[in-house]
Design a protein around this motif. Sequence first.
Motif, mmCIF file in Angstrom:
data_model
loop_
_atom_site.group_PDB
_atom_site.id
_atom_site.type_symbol
_atom_site.label_atom_id
_atom_site.label_comp_id
_atom_site.label_asym_id
_atom_site.label_seq_id
_atom_site.Cartn_x
_atom_site.Cartn_y
_atom_site.Cartn_z
ATOM 1 N N HIS A 1 -33.964 39.412 -9.752
ATOM 2 C CA HIS A 1 -35.109 40.695 -9.761
ATOM 3 C C HIS A 1 -36.414 40.035 -10.489
ATOM 4 O O HIS A 1 -37.500 40.128 -9.873
ATOM 5 C CB HIS A 1 -34.655 41.691 -11.010
ATOM 6 C CG HIS A 1 -33.599 42.674 -10.505
ATOM 7 N ND1 HIS A 1 -33.729 43.346 -9.288
ATOM 8 C CD2 HIS A 1 -32.342 42.757 -11.039
ATOM 9 C CE1 HIS A 1 -32.364 43.878 -9.128
ATOM 10 N NE2 HIS A 1 -31.623 43.645 -10.073
ATOM 11 N N ALA A 2 -36.219 38.730 -11.270
ATOM 12 C CA ALA A 2 -37.719 38.299 -11.675
ATOM 13 C C ALA A 2 -38.171 37.655 -10.646
ATOM 14 O O ALA A 2 -39.305 37.529 -10.758
ATOM 15 C CB ALA A 2 -37.332 37.273 -12.976
ATOM 16 N N ILE A 3 -37.545 36.648 -9.666
ATOM 17 C CA ILE A 3 -38.121 36.180 -8.587
ATOM 18 C C ILE A 3 -38.671 37.077 -7.628
ATOM 19 O O ILE A 3 -39.751 36.880 -7.118
ATOM 20 C CB ILE A 3 -36.929 35.335 -7.982
ATOM 21 C CG1 ILE A 3 -36.499 34.170 -8.665
ATOM 22 C CG2 ILE A 3 -37.433 34.861 -6.581
ATOM 23 C CD1 ILE A 3 -35.102 33.536 -8.255
ATOM 24 N N GLY A 4 -37.914 38.306 -7.592
ATOM 25 C CA GLY A 4 -38.494 39.482 -6.560
ATOM 26 C C GLY A 4 -39.861 40.041 -7.156
ATOM 27 O O GLY A 4 -40.931 40.012 -6.526
ATOM 28 N N ALA A 5 -40.056 39.960 -8.541
ATOM 29 C CA ALA A 5 -40.990 40.503 -8.906
ATOM 30 C C ALA A 5 -42.312 39.487 -8.818
ATOM 31 O O ALA A 5 -43.521 39.892 -8.416
ATOM 32 C CB ALA A 5 -41.054 40.702 -10.462
ATOM 33 N N ALA A 6 -41.940 38.130 -8.974
ATOM 34 C CA ALA A 6 -43.035 37.227 -8.680
ATOM 35 C C ALA A 6 -43.341 37.373 -7.079
ATOM 36 O O ALA A 6 -44.616 37.094 -6.788
ATOM 37 C CB ALA A 6 -42.283 35.761 -9.091
ATOM 38 N N GLU B 1 -37.245 41.884 1.205
ATOM 39 C CA GLU B 1 -36.264 42.822 1.672
ATOM 40 C C GLU B 1 -34.735 41.625 1.578
ATOM 41 O O GLU B 1 -33.631 42.574 1.102
ATOM 42 C CB GLU B 1 -36.204 43.003 3.158
ATOM 43 C CG GLU B 1 -37.538 43.833 3.332
ATOM 44 C CD GLU B 1 -37.880 43.951 4.724
ATOM 45 O OE1 GLU B 1 -37.162 43.516 5.650
ATOM 46 O OE2 GLU B 1 -38.969 44.480 4.807
ATOM 47 N N THR B 2 -34.655 40.497 1.758
ATOM 48 C CA THR B 2 -33.529 39.833 1.402
ATOM 49 C C THR B 2 -33.020 39.986 0.146
ATOM 50 O O THR B 2 -31.848 39.958 -0.089
ATOM 51 C CB THR B 2 -33.620 38.153 2.029
ATOM 52 O OG1 THR B 2 -34.043 38.340 3.379
ATOM 53 C CG2 THR B 2 -32.469 37.562 1.853
ATOM 54 N N LEU B 3 -33.878 39.572 -0.714
ATOM 55 C CA LEU B 3 -33.580 39.686 -2.195
ATOM 56 C C LEU B 3 -32.925 40.922 -2.537
ATOM 57 O O LEU B 3 -31.910 41.103 -3.204
ATOM 58 C CB LEU B 3 -34.785 39.540 -3.108
ATOM 59 C CG LEU B 3 -35.258 38.113 -3.314
ATOM 60 C CD1 LEU B 3 -36.423 37.869 -4.092
ATOM 61 C CD2 LEU B 3 -34.010 37.111 -3.944
ATOM 62 N N ASP B 4 -33.499 42.046 -2.164
ATOM 63 C CA ASP B 4 -32.992 43.623 -2.241
ATOM 64 C C ASP B 4 -31.603 43.695 -1.740
ATOM 65 O O ASP B 4 -30.776 44.246 -2.485
ATOM 66 C CB ASP B 4 -34.112 44.503 -1.683
ATOM 67 C CG ASP B 4 -35.296 44.835 -2.466
ATOM 68 O OD1 ASP B 4 -35.274 44.067 -3.761
ATOM 69 O OD2 ASP B 4 -36.420 45.235 -1.994
#
Length: 72
Positions: free
Chosen positions: A23-28, A53-56
């Motif tokens: 989630h932190a990587i996604g926010a970055a 999208e991949t992270l989600d």
Amino acid sequence: MPDSSEANIATADALTLLLHNQHAIGAAIEEISKWLSENGVGSGAANAMAAMETLDTNAQGITDAIMRLRQS
């Protein structure tokens, strides 16, 4: 040797930490995507959104695995 319940809890705890990191990587990536878009680098922003999208998608799989481990 720990029983399977203890091992499941330890595994679920580790996966939870990895999910928080994801989630932190996604926010970055989202912040970087916004900056790229605002500075005229549309293709970079599009690539960053594809990564999001991949992270989600993967976050949902990790969440499901955590829930299964915690219920067993």
